[in-house]
Design a protein around this motif. Structure first.
Motif, PDB file in Angstrom:
ATOM      1  N   ALA A  69      52.480  13.272 -32.259  1.00 15.91           N
ATOM      2  CA  ALA A  69      51.130  13.747 -31.952  1.00 15.91           C
ATOM      3  C   ALA A  69      50.480  12.859 -30.913  1.00 15.91           C
ATOM      4  O   ALA A  69      50.906  11.719 -30.676  1.00 15.91           O
ATOM      5  CB  ALA A  69      50.270  13.797 -33.215  1.00 15.91           C
ATOM      6  N   LEU A  70      49.442  13.403 -30.310  1.00 22.08           N
ATOM      7  CA  LEU A  70      48.581  12.649 -29.410  1.00 22.08           C
ATOM      8  C   LEU A  70      47.204  12.639 -30.052  1.00 22.08           C
ATOM      9  O   LEU A  70      46.616  13.696 -30.292  1.00 22.08           O
ATOM     10  CB  LEU A  70      48.538  13.326 -28.036  1.00 22.08           C
ATOM     11  CG  LEU A  70      47.766  12.609 -26.920  1.00 22.08           C
ATOM     12  CD1 LEU A  70      48.331  11.224 -26.669  1.00 22.08           C
ATOM     13  CD2 LEU A  70      47.814  13.435 -25.643  1.00 22.08           C
ATOM     14  N   TYR A  71      46.699  11.431 -30.374  1.00 22.50           N
ATOM     15  CA  TYR A  71      45.428  11.301 -31.075  1.00 22.50           C
ATOM     16  C   TYR A  71      44.312  10.907 -30.112  1.00 22.50           C
ATOM     17  O   TYR A  71      44.471  10.004 -29.292  1.00 22.50           O
ATOM     18  CB  TYR A  71      45.535  10.262 -32.192  1.00 22.50           C
ATOM     19  CG  TYR A  71      46.387  10.721 -33.348  1.00 22.50           C
ATOM     20  CD1 TYR A  71      45.886  11.614 -34.286  1.00 22.50           C
ATOM     21  CD2 TYR A  71      47.691  10.268 -33.489  1.00 22.50           C
ATOM     22  CE1 TYR A  71      46.661  12.047 -35.343  1.00 22.50           C
ATOM     23  CE2 TYR A  71      48.479  10.699 -34.544  1.00 22.50           C
ATOM     24  CZ  TYR A  71      47.962  11.586 -35.467  1.00 22.50           C
ATOM     25  OH  TYR A  71      48.745  12.014 -36.513  1.00 22.50           O
ATOM     26  N   LYS A  72      43.185  11.587 -30.248  1.00 24.26           N
ATOM     27  CA  LYS A  72      41.981  11.284 -29.479  1.00 24.26           C
ATOM     28  C   LYS A  72      41.093  10.388 -30.330  1.00 24.26           C
ATOM     29  O   LYS A  72      40.659  10.777 -31.415  1.00 24.26           O
ATOM     30  CB  LYS A  72      41.253  12.582 -29.110  1.00 24.26           C
ATOM     31  CG  LYS A  72      40.019  12.401 -28.244  1.00 24.26           C
ATOM     32  CD  LYS A  72      39.405  13.762 -27.912  1.00 24.26           C
ATOM     33  CE  LYS A  72      38.168  13.619 -27.034  1.00 24.26           C
ATOM     34  NZ  LYS A  72      37.596  14.972 -26.722  1.00 24.26           N
ATOM     35  N   ILE A  73      40.827   9.168 -29.826  1.00 26.42           N
ATOM     36  CA  ILE A  73      40.134   8.141 -30.605  1.00 26.42           C
ATOM     37  C   ILE A  73      38.741   7.883 -30.038  1.00 26.42           C
ATOM     38  O   ILE A  73      38.579   7.694 -28.825  1.00 26.42           O
ATOM     39  CB  ILE A  73      40.940   6.824 -30.599  1.00 26.42           C
ATOM     40  CG1 ILE A  73      42.390   7.054 -31.046  1.00 26.42           C
ATOM     41  CG2 ILE A  73      40.261   5.761 -31.442  1.00 26.42           C
ATOM     42  CD1 ILE A  73      42.567   7.345 -32.491  1.00 26.42           C
ATOM     43  N   ASN A  74      37.741   7.847 -30.932  1.00 23.67           N
ATOM     44  CA  ASN A  74      36.389   7.462 -30.536  1.00 23.67           C
ATOM     45  C   ASN A  74      36.393   5.969 -30.208  1.00 23.67           C
ATOM     46  O   ASN A  74      36.744   5.153 -31.061  1.00 23.67           O
ATOM     47  CB  ASN A  74      35.419   7.750 -31.689  1.00 23.67           C
ATOM     48  CG  ASN A  74      33.972   7.479 -31.323  1.00 23.67           C
ATOM     49  OD1 ASN A  74      33.661   6.452 -30.726  1.00 23.67           O
ATOM     50  ND2 ASN A  74      33.083   8.371 -31.698  1.00 23.67           N
ATOM     51  N   PRO A  75      36.017   5.571 -28.990  1.00 24.15           N
ATOM     52  CA  PRO A  75      36.102   4.162 -28.610  1.00 24.15           C
ATOM     53  C   PRO A  75      35.105   3.261 -29.331  1.00 24.15           C
ATOM     54  O   PRO A  75      35.298   2.048 -29.376  1.00 24.15           O
ATOM     55  CB  PRO A  75      35.826   4.177 -27.104  1.00 24.15           C
ATOM     56  CG  PRO A  75      34.990   5.393 -26.900  1.00 24.15           C
ATOM     57  CD  PRO A  75      35.490   6.404 -27.891  1.00 24.15           C
ATOM     58  N   PRO A  90      58.315  14.139 -29.655  1.00 18.83           N
ATOM     59  CA  PRO A  90      57.457  13.018 -30.044  1.00 18.83           C
ATOM     60  C   PRO A  90      57.213  12.054 -28.879  1.00 18.83           C
ATOM     61  O   PRO A  90      58.160  11.631 -28.213  1.00 18.83           O
ATOM     62  CB  PRO A  90      58.243  12.337 -31.167  1.00 18.83           C
ATOM     63  CG  PRO A  90      59.111  13.426 -31.723  1.00 18.83           C
ATOM     64  CD  PRO A  90      59.492  14.259 -30.541  1.00 18.83           C
ATOM     65  N   PRO A  91      55.947  11.707 -28.626  1.00 20.05           N
ATOM     66  CA  PRO A  91      55.610  10.907 -27.444  1.00 20.05           C
ATOM     67  C   PRO A  91      55.645   9.398 -27.680  1.00 20.05           C
ATOM     68  O   PRO A  91      55.334   8.925 -28.775  1.00 20.05           O
ATOM     69  CB  PRO A  91      54.186  11.362 -27.139  1.00 20.05           C
ATOM     70  CG  PRO A  91      53.602  11.640 -28.492  1.00 20.05           C
ATOM     71  CD  PRO A  91      54.737  12.177 -29.326  1.00 20.05           C
ATOM     72  N   TYR A  92      55.991   8.669 -26.633  1.00 17.85           N
ATOM     73  CA  TYR A  92      55.975   7.206 -26.651  1.00 17.85           C
ATOM     74  C   TYR A  92      55.021   6.685 -25.566  1.00 17.85           C
ATOM     75  O   TYR A  92      53.922   6.245 -25.856  1.00 17.85           O
ATOM     76  CB  TYR A  92      57.386   6.653 -26.468  1.00 17.85           C
ATOM     77  CG  TYR A  92      58.242   6.793 -27.701  1.00 17.85           C
ATOM     78  CD1 TYR A  92      58.431   5.726 -28.570  1.00 17.85           C
ATOM     79  CD2 TYR A  92      58.859   8.007 -28.010  1.00 17.85           C
ATOM     80  CE1 TYR A  92      59.198   5.845 -29.712  1.00 17.85           C
ATOM     81  CE2 TYR A  92      59.631   8.143 -29.154  1.00 17.85           C
ATOM     82  CZ  TYR A  92      59.800   7.058 -30.004  1.00 17.85           C
ATOM     83  OH  TYR A  92      60.551   7.185 -31.148  1.00 17.85           O
ATOM     84  N   GLY A  93      55.440   6.709 -24.310  1.00 17.14           N
ATOM     85  CA  GLY A  93      54.573   6.254 -23.224  1.00 17.14           C
ATOM     86  C   GLY A  93      53.550   7.319 -22.860  1.00 17.14           C
ATOM     87  O   GLY A  93      53.728   8.506 -23.144  1.00 17.14           O
ATOM     88  N   ALA A 103      47.503  14.780 -19.404  1.00 16.50           N
ATOM     89  CA  ALA A 103      48.183  13.587 -19.912  1.00 16.50           C
ATOM     90  C   ALA A 103      49.687  13.806 -19.803  1.00 16.50           C
ATOM     91  O   ALA A 103      50.195  14.906 -20.052  1.00 16.50           O
ATOM     92  CB  ALA A 103      47.802  13.330 -21.360  1.00 16.50           C
ATOM     93  N   TYR A 104      50.392  12.735 -19.413  1.00 16.06           N
ATOM     94  CA  TYR A 104      51.847  12.786 -19.310  1.00 16.06           C
ATOM     95  C   TYR A 104      52.430  11.815 -20.331  1.00 16.06           C
ATOM     96  O   TYR A 104      52.074  10.629 -20.345  1.00 16.06           O
ATOM     97  CB  TYR A 104      52.306  12.429 -17.898  1.00 16.06           C
ATOM     98  CG  TYR A 104      51.850  13.454 -16.873  1.00 16.06           C
ATOM     99  CD1 TYR A 104      52.637  14.574 -16.587  1.00 16.06           C
ATOM    100  CD2 TYR A 104      50.628  13.328 -16.223  1.00 16.06           C
ATOM    101  CE1 TYR A 104      52.216  15.524 -15.671  1.00 16.06           C
ATOM    102  CE2 TYR A 104      50.200  14.274 -15.301  1.00 16.06           C
ATOM    103  CZ  TYR A 104      50.997  15.372 -15.032  1.00 16.06           C
ATOM    104  OH  TYR A 104      50.574  16.323 -14.138  1.00 16.06           O
ATOM    105  N   THR A 105      53.297  12.320 -21.198  1.00 13.09           N
ATOM    106  CA  THR A 105      53.917  11.476 -22.209  1.00 13.09           C
ATOM    107  C   THR A 105      55.422  11.401 -21.990  1.00 13.09           C
ATOM    108  O   THR A 105      56.050  12.389 -21.617  1.00 13.09           O
ATOM    109  CB  THR A 105      53.650  12.014 -23.628  1.00 13.09           C
ATOM    110  OG1 THR A 105      54.305  13.281 -23.802  1.00 13.09           O
ATOM    111  CG2 THR A 105      52.155  12.161 -23.886  1.00 13.09           C
TER     112      THR A 105
END
Length: 346
Positions: A69-75, A90-93, A103-105
């Motif tokens: 997954a790609l998570y969007k985080i409140n800073p 599944p993404p790493y970089g 976004a590129y993963t």
């Protein structure tokens, strides 16, 4: 009545007293850990999105919790506000084109790259080079030319170049040596600086001719990631546990001890500081980029793997991997409460 001279004298006495006791005096503005929060299973890297002001963290899952997954985080409070499922790859970089909001993963397990529309959460494309074998690792976006560079780790390694307009594979930059990993631009987008772990070197690639112009020593062992302020190169050397500073011609300016497993790296142009995430020691080192003095060694999590900085505020975000091993029959699984987290440094 307030007496400034009295205040100054007593402040000086306090500093001298602290120094006499052998305790370090920390300036009020010294950076420190603000907070840490869970950020998914198998977290690896993050990217700061300048347009929406959020941090995006890649999660590749784990042995017990497969997925991606790609998570969007409140800073501000590090809460997860949204997520995009990437279970098939599944993404790493990760890197973000803030202009196109794509976004590129790098998907190491499936040897591919995903282009993800951050506005809709949809996967626009899954990209590969056509080669039978590959190992995608780091990704770097050239927003000016809408190009994406991806290191394909091997012996020899190569770099994929992806056309951001069509999100298709464009061409290959081959024969970079054994285990090419990190990438950075410095003065312009015509030259790409690449860490080559197998030869302890930095390769300078002309992006127009697609060839190596020169190569020089990194100043440490196993250089893995690289950043730049436009004039200097900052390199984490994983085996020697150092950050080395070089000019763009390859002259070594300074070698700074950080900690075992120095890996993640970021430059903060707001405060003129360098960050090194040290996976072996569980610390993130903060370095003054002017004097090269170590300002702090902060406990940020079990295995700090990656660090990114908000280019406007200078706030740093560290992604910490979890520690563990393969399950042992008859033994309870190890629970690491300090891993799979994101840490905010103020």
């Amino acid at each position: 009545m307030f007496n400034p001279n009295f205040e100054k004298k007593n402040s000086l006495k306090m500093i001298l007293a602290i120094t006499a006791m052998g305790l370090p005096f920390m300036h009020a503005s010294a950076q420190q850990v603000d907070k840490s929060s869970p950020a998914g299973k198998g977290v690896y890297e993050s990217a700061f999105n300048a347009k929406d002001g959020h941090v995006y963290v890649t999660s590749a899952g784990s042995r017990n919790v497969p997925g991606g997954a790609l998570y969007k985080i409140n800073p501000a409070d590090l809460s997860v506000v949204d997520s995009i499922s990437l279970k098939e790859n599944p993404p790493y970089g990760i890197a973000i084109n803030s202009k196109t909001q794509v976004a590129y993963t790098t998907n190491t397990r499936t040897n591919s790259v995903s282009a993800v529309d951050l506005k809709t959460g949809k996967v626009l494309a899954t990209i590969n080079s056509g080669a039978e074998k590959s190992h995608t690792r780091e990704v770097l976006v050239d927003e000016d030319n809408n190009l994406v560079y991806v290191t394909d780790v091997g012996d020899p390694s190569s770099i994929w170049v992806i056309d951001g307009k069509t999100n298709t594979f464009s061409h290959l930059i081959p024969d970079l040596g054994k285990t090419a990993t990190g990438m950075a631009f410095a003065k312009s987008k015509d030259k790409l600086y690449v860490t080559v772990m197998g030869t302890n070197s930095i390769a300078v690639i002309n992006t127009k001719t697609r060839k190596i112009e020169k190569s020089f020593a990194s100043g440490g062992e196993a250089p893995i990631n690289i950043a730049s302020d436009g004039k200097r190169l900052f390199v984490t050397n994983q085996k020697s546990g150092t950050v080395t500073v070089l000019d763009t011609e390859g002259n070594l300016l300074k070698s700074i001890e950080t900690g075992a497993g120095a890996i993640g790296l970021a430059y903060d142009g707001v405060k003129n500081r360098i960050y090194s995430a040290n996976r072996g020691t569980g610390t993130t080192t903060v370095i003054d980029a002017k004097t090269y003095a170590v300002l702090a060694d902060l406990q940020t999590g079990s295995a700090p793997n990656h660090v990114r900085v908000d280019p406007k505020s200078g706030v740093a975000y560290v992604v910490n991997k979890t520690k563990g091993g393969r399950p042992v029959e008859g033994q309870a699984p190890v629970v690491d409460t300090n891993g799979d987290t994101i840490t905010k440094i103020n």
